[in-house]
Scaffold this motif. Structure first.
Motif, PDB file in Angstrom:
ATOM      1  N   ALA A  89     -46.271  45.281 -21.269  1.00 47.13           N
ATOM      2  CA  ALA A  89     -47.607  45.519 -20.714  1.00 47.13           C
ATOM      3  C   ALA A  89     -47.870  44.591 -19.528  1.00 47.13           C
ATOM      4  N   LYS A  90     -47.450  43.343 -19.630  1.00 46.95           N
ATOM      5  CA  LYS A  90     -47.646  42.381 -18.536  1.00 46.95           C
ATOM      6  C   LYS A  90     -46.802  42.778 -17.317  1.00 46.95           C
ATOM      7  N   ALA A  91     -45.579  43.232 -17.545  1.00 45.76           N
ATOM      8  CA  ALA A  91     -44.731  43.676 -16.430  1.00 45.76           C
ATOM      9  C   ALA A  91     -45.390  44.830 -15.695  1.00 45.76           C
ATOM     10  N   LYS A  92     -45.936  45.777 -16.439  1.00 50.06           N
ATOM     11  CA  LYS A  92     -46.615  46.913 -15.817  1.00 50.06           C
ATOM     12  C   LYS A  92     -47.844  46.454 -15.036  1.00 50.06           C
ATOM     13  N   GLN A 149     -38.691  48.779 -21.966  1.00 47.58           N
ATOM     14  CA  GLN A 149     -38.851  48.478 -23.396  1.00 47.58           C
ATOM     15  C   GLN A 149     -37.493  48.659 -24.069  1.00 47.58           C
ATOM     16  N   ARG A 150     -36.968  47.594 -24.638  1.00 51.89           N
ATOM     17  CA  ARG A 150     -35.687  47.662 -25.342  1.00 51.89           C
ATOM     18  C   ARG A 150     -35.950  48.089 -26.772  1.00 51.89           C
ATOM     19  N   LEU A 151     -35.171  49.059 -27.231  1.00 49.24           N
ATOM     20  CA  LEU A 151     -35.364  49.665 -28.536  1.00 49.24           C
ATOM     21  C   LEU A 151     -34.054  49.660 -29.315  1.00 49.24           C
ATOM     22  N   PHE A 152     -34.051  48.975 -30.451  1.00 52.35           N
ATOM     23  CA  PHE A 152     -32.876  48.962 -31.319  1.00 52.35           C
ATOM     24  C   PHE A 152     -33.001  50.079 -32.341  1.00 52.35           C
ATOM     25  N   LEU A 153     -31.997  50.945 -32.405  1.00 53.98           N
ATOM     26  CA  LEU A 153     -32.000  52.063 -33.347  1.00 53.98           C
ATOM     27  C   LEU A 153     -31.453  51.587 -34.692  1.00 53.98           C
ATOM     28  N   ILE A 188     -47.900  52.026 -24.711  1.00 50.40           N
ATOM     29  CA  ILE A 188     -47.608  51.146 -23.574  1.00 50.40           C
ATOM     30  C   ILE A 188     -47.094  51.933 -22.366  1.00 50.40           C
ATOM     31  N   ARG A 189     -46.308  52.980 -22.598  1.00 55.66           N
ATOM     32  CA  ARG A 189     -45.709  53.810 -21.550  1.00 55.66           C
ATOM     33  C   ARG A 189     -44.889  52.975 -20.554  1.00 55.66           C
ATOM     34  N   PRO A 190     -43.808  52.349 -21.033  1.00 57.57           N
ATOM     35  CA  PRO A 190     -42.952  51.602 -20.105  1.00 57.57           C
ATOM     36  C   PRO A 190     -42.343  52.553 -19.081  1.00 57.57           C
TER      37      PRO A 190
END
Length: 183
Positions: A91-94, A102-106, A122-124
């Motif tokens: 959010a801060k980067a945006k 956004q890094r997502l671990f499956l 957030i909608r990165p």
């Protein structure tokens, strides 16, 4: 076009890889595994070489991995973008008009569902999916969010790169230098 058409986005784990990146034809790279004292010099050297770095905030030693760190990096270091598993950092980067990944671990179905909820709020700019060798999930996440996907982690062959791209990934992040050769 996504990352100026780069199918591979080099992920830099050490200074040897950083030097290879500086000599490469790639414009964008991901900075992993560094410490605060090196950050400004690394970003400065990359800018001097016409390169743009995305900094993985969670892997910077010497900073807490929160929105205050993101604010500091945004104001003082001024990279092209930030990568994090933390939504408050994204959010801060945006907010600072940086590329937000956004890094997502499956890990499992439950973790995926919870992550998708946060991502939809957030909608990165991008979602980095790890491991990146699960084409069916790359396609599912892309369809569910309509956000470009970066596939990373365990992508070690050109066939895996092609499978991830075919499944809907916009690009691959990889520290596997043999994949950095443009093809």
């Amino acid at each position: 076009m996504v990352f100026e058409g780069q199918k591979i986005v080099p992920a830099l784990r050490n200074m040897k890889q950083f030097d290879q990146f500086l000599r490469s034809d790639y414009t964008y790279g991901v900075l992993l595994d560094t410490h605060l004292g090196q950050l400004k010099g690394i970003v400065g050297a990359s800018e001097k070489a016409g390169k743009k770095l995305l900094i993985h905030v969670d892997l910077i030693q010497g900073l807490k991995h929160d929105e205050y760190a993101a604010e500091f990096i945004s104001q003082e270091i001024k990279p092209a973008g930030l990568i994090s598993t933390r939504s408050n950092v994204i959010a801060k980067a945006k907010q600072r008009n940086l590329i937000a990944v956004q890094r997502l671990f499956l890990l499992d179905t439950s973790a995926l569902a919870k992550s998708l909820e946060f991502i939809k709020k957030i909608r990165p700019d991008y979602i980095e999916v790890l491991p990146g060798v699960v084409p069916s999930l790359i396609g599912e996440i892309r369809k569910e969010t309509d956000i470009p996907i970066l596939a990373g982690g365990f992508v070690r062959t050109h066939e895996e790169v092609d499978a991830a791209i075919k499944a809907g990934a916009a690009a691959i992040t990889s520290s596997e230098t043999s994949l950095w050769k443009k093809g």
